[in-house]
Write a protein that holds these residues in place. Structure first.
Motif, mmCIF file in Angstrom:
data_model
loop_
_atom_site.group_PDB
_atom_site.id
_atom_site.type_symbol
_atom_site.label_atom_id
_atom_site.label_comp_id
_atom_site.label_asym_id
_atom_site.label_seq_id
_atom_site.Cartn_x
_atom_site.Cartn_y
_atom_site.Cartn_z
ATOM 1 N N PRO A 170 0.692 -1.157 -0.011
ATOM 2 C CA PRO A 170 0.064 0.052 -0.105
ATOM 3 C C PRO A 170 0.907 1.385 0.006
ATOM 4 N N HIS A 171 1.977 1.049 0.553
ATOM 5 C CA HIS A 171 3.054 2.363 0.579
ATOM 6 C C HIS A 171 3.458 2.683 -0.681
ATOM 7 N N ASN A 172 3.704 1.524 -1.388
ATOM 8 C CA ASN A 172 4.312 1.738 -2.834
ATOM 9 C C ASN A 172 3.031 2.227 -3.756
ATOM 10 N N GLN A 173 1.835 2.012 -3.540
ATOM 11 C CA GLN A 173 0.820 2.423 -4.186
ATOM 12 C C GLN A 173 0.773 3.807 -3.825
ATOM 13 N N LYS A 174 0.820 4.411 -2.789
ATOM 14 C CA LYS A 174 0.924 5.879 -2.495
ATOM 15 C C LYS A 174 2.006 6.619 -3.185
ATOM 16 N N LEU A 175 3.059 5.882 -3.362
ATOM 17 C CA LEU A 175 4.149 6.342 -4.051
ATOM 18 C C LEU A 175 3.970 6.735 -5.597
ATOM 19 N N THR A 176 3.002 5.664 -6.010
ATOM 20 C CA THR A 176 2.563 5.739 -7.578
ATOM 21 C C THR A 176 1.819 6.996 -7.632
ATOM 22 N N GLN A 177 0.950 6.984 -6.797
ATOM 23 C CA GLN A 177 -0.123 8.086 -6.696
ATOM 24 C C GLN A 177 0.725 9.623 -6.860
ATOM 25 N N LEU A 178 1.495 9.731 -5.879
ATOM 26 C CA LEU A 178 2.267 10.793 -5.560
ATOM 27 C C LEU A 178 2.876 11.245 -6.956
ATOM 28 N N LEU A 179 3.751 10.337 -7.402
ATOM 29 C CA LEU A 179 4.693 10.480 -8.622
ATOM 30 C C LEU A 179 4.204 10.302 -10.006
ATOM 31 N N GLY A 180 2.861 9.794 -9.917
ATOM 32 C CA GLY A 180 2.402 9.620 -11.254
ATOM 33 C C GLY A 180 2.867 8.660 -12.137
ATOM 34 N N GLU A 181 3.540 7.841 -11.809
ATOM 35 C CA GLU A 181 4.088 6.410 -12.466
ATOM 36 C C GLU A 181 4.423 5.366 -11.701
ATOM 37 N N ASP A 182 4.438 4.220 -12.179
ATOM 38 C CA ASP A 182 4.405 2.892 -11.588
ATOM 39 C C ASP A 182 5.831 2.852 -10.501
ATOM 40 N N TRP A 183 5.504 2.750 -9.373
ATOM 41 C CA TRP A 183 6.494 2.430 -8.262
ATOM 42 C C TRP A 183 6.317 1.027 -7.529
ATOM 43 N N SER A 184 5.634 0.075 -8.186
ATOM 44 C CA SER A 184 5.305 -1.356 -7.445
ATOM 45 C C SER A 184 6.286 -1.997 -7.241
ATOM 46 N N TRP A 185 7.580 -1.837 -7.855
ATOM 47 C CA TRP A 185 8.802 -2.528 -8.213
ATOM 48 C C TRP A 185 8.363 -4.055 -8.715
ATOM 49 N N GLY A 186 7.246 -4.222 -9.374
ATOM 50 C CA GLY A 186 7.017 -5.653 -10.012
ATOM 51 C C GLY A 186 6.855 -6.693 -8.902
ATOM 52 N N ILE A 187 7.262 -7.810 -9.324
ATOM 53 C CA ILE A 187 7.201 -8.938 -8.400
ATOM 54 C C ILE A 187 7.875 -9.080 -7.397
ATOM 55 N N PRO A 188 7.837 -9.582 -6.214
ATOM 56 C CA PRO A 188 8.853 -9.604 -4.939
ATOM 57 C C PRO A 188 9.999 -10.485 -5.242
ATOM 58 N N GLU A 189 11.240 -10.312 -5.386
ATOM 59 C CA GLU A 189 12.278 -11.199 -5.459
ATOM 60 C C GLU A 189 12.494 -12.415 -4.296
ATOM 61 N N PHE A 190 13.374 -13.508 -4.715
ATOM 62 C CA PHE A 190 13.250 -14.330 -3.763
ATOM 63 C C PHE A 190 14.746 -14.928 -3.691
ATOM 64 N N SER A 191 15.645 -14.039 -4.237
ATOM 65 C CA SER A 191 17.126 -14.530 -4.080
ATOM 66 C C SER A 191 17.806 -12.957 -3.598
ATOM 67 N N SER A 192 18.762 -13.506 -2.702
ATOM 68 C CA SER A 192 19.692 -12.154 -2.012
ATOM 69 C C SER A 192 20.724 -11.827 -3.096
ATOM 70 N N ASP A 193 20.901 -12.698 -4.032
ATOM 71 C CA ASP A 193 22.096 -12.536 -4.884
ATOM 72 C C ASP A 193 21.971 -11.161 -5.713
ATOM 73 N N LEU A 194 22.636 -10.188 -5.443
ATOM 74 C CA LEU A 194 22.560 -8.838 -5.984
ATOM 75 C C LEU A 194 22.630 -8.852 -7.670
ATOM 76 N N THR A 195 23.405 -9.955 -8.353
ATOM 77 C CA THR A 195 23.438 -9.821 -9.686
ATOM 78 C C THR A 195 22.144 -10.341 -10.112
ATOM 79 N N GLN A 196 21.671 -11.413 -9.667
ATOM 80 C CA GLN A 196 20.347 -11.599 -10.005
ATOM 81 C C GLN A 196 19.100 -10.927 -9.616
ATOM 82 N N LYS A 197 19.199 -10.023 -8.706
ATOM 83 C CA LYS A 197 18.099 -9.394 -8.367
ATOM 84 C C LYS A 197 18.242 -8.056 -9.392
#
Length: 444
Positions: A170-197
């Protein structure tokens, strides 16, 4: 030009006014990272510094107590330094909308350049030149773009990532509304490897520029064409009667099967039900006879309109989906997620994406029904042989059948900690239907 960078400035409640009073014309460059990744990285950085003795889950659960009253102390005494506020704010520092709103009380929007950290990681030269453009200085390509302060840490349990994703949604949704563009960051990641992320985030942030399955236009066009070519049908969608799936030979028989096998045994009068991919409202009509309230969701506005004309608004609400998120549906507001005759058209990666998002919406029984195609069944293989050459080079029409199997779905469900209650490959022989219980995502 002189610049300075400190991430804590964004979060500290007194910095915006202090900076404005001294340098009101400052141009502000804000890098925002996926708050799930940011919180986990922040935690392991504090562990590395020797400041954090708790486990990640304990640190998150104790954050409200650690931060209690600290903002008030900072604001009442300008010389007060809060160690806890700076070091133990894993969740709070990911609430970007409220932090930016505080800054925008002093600085106009045109003095901000707000970027995704993931874009900087993946396309450093392009983003750095965006900064140069913002500062009105010439572009320049560096020989190398080195990484600093990179931290290695162990893989985070997927259930913790899901809880964090649900908290920040819900906080990402508020950010999207504030800035007028998508800030949902897509699907959650399940790897902590930076390169993969960063590789995955790069795909997400560039999704609009890539060739993709256009589910929305495909189903909007289907609805428009249906109105002119199938006007003898009473309702759109009633032409899908389960014959090709080996399930029935008439609309009445198919509706009876859906009701008797998948609705009556599971849906109760107190249930608040979400149907994803409501289509023309056939199964929604059946569900409404059993549940208390129904949320009809679809990517096609045309199909939502058709369902609304069929069902009206009593005990029913309608949500237009964007294909990536389930925004517009309140967290922990529903008992059941029902998804029949929808996932048969959705690619496996998109199915997995929906599965990651559904648990955050559910409470109570957390019951789920998922129906998808099964390429490994006899009828599923026949369907594949009919369609394969019409969907090549990574392109396909949005109403086509997806290449899904029961084995893949079982892997998805178990990985995401769904409890499988029943698997049915007989009622609809071409396909597979699952009855599951979604993992519990506690609200923070």
């Amino acid at each position: 030009l002189t610049g300075e960078g400190s991430p804590y400035y964004l979060f500290h409640p007194l910095v915006p006014q202090r900076l404005y009073e001294s340098f009101p014309n400052t141009r502000l460059i804000v890098l925002l990272r996926n708050p799930v990744d940011r919180a986990i990285s922040h935690y392991y950085w504090e562990v590395k510094l020797g400041y954090e003795p708790l486990s990640l889950e304990e640190a998150i659960s104790q954050e409200p107590e650690r931060l209690q009253g600290e903002v008030e102390k900072i604001c009442s005494d300008g010389t007060y330094f809060s160690f806890n506020h700076q070091h133990y704010s894993y969740l709070a520092r990911g609430l970007y909308a409220e932090q930016l709103q505080r800054w925008m009380q002093f600085f106009p929007r045109e003095q901000f350049l707000i970027l995704k950290s993931e874009d900087l990681y993946c396309n450093s030269a392009k983003v750095v030149n965006q900064v140069f453009d913002f500062l009105e200085i010439p572009n320049y390509i560096l020989p190398t773009y080195d990484k600093y302060n990179e931290n290695d840490y162990p893989q985070t349990d997927s259930s913790i990532r899901q809880k964090l994703a649900a908290y920040f949604q819900p906080h990402n949704q508020k950010l999207t509304q504030l800035l007028g563009e998508d800030w949902s960051w897509g699907i959650p990641e399940f790897s902590s490897d930076l390169t993969q992320k960063t590789r995955t985030q790069s795909l997400l942030t560039s999704v609009t520029s890539m060739t993709k399955v256009d589910y929305e236009s495909a189903w909007d066009n289907y609805a428009k064409n249906w109105q002119s070519t199938n006007s003898e049908e009473v309702y759109i969608g009633d032409e899908w009667i389960g014959v090709a799936a080996g399930a029935a030979s008439s609309l009445a028989e198919y509706e009876a099967l859906i009701e008797q096998k998948f609705i009556a045994p599971y849906i109760q009068k107190h249930h608040q039900v979400l149907e994803i991919g409501v289509g023309g409202g056939r199964t929604a009509t059946l569900l409404l006879n059993y549940c208390d309230r129904l949320v009809c969701a679809d990517i096609s506005q045309q199909l939502l309109n058709a369902t609304q004309n069929r069902l009206g608004n009593e005990r029913v609400s309608y949500v237009k989906l964007d294909g990536l998120t389930l925004d517009g549906i309140a967290p922990h507001s529903l008992d059941v997620c029902f998804c029949y005759d929808t996932l048969v058209h959705i690619e496996p990666r998109d199915i997995f994406n929906y599965l990651t998002r559904i648990p955050a919406l559910l409470k109570g029984d957390r019951l789920c029904l998922f129906h998808h195609t099964n390429l490994l069944s006899e009828l599923g293989w026949k369907k594949f042989l009919i369609d394969w050459d019409k969907n090549l080079l990574g392109k396909r029409q949005g109403t086509a059948f997806s290449l899904m199997t029961d084995t893949i779905m079982e892997k998805f469900l178990t990985h995401l900690n769904y409890e499988i209650l029943h698997k049915d490959t007989e009622s609809v022989p071409r396909d597979c239907v699952w009855i599951c219980k979604a993992p519990e995502i506690r609200s923070h």
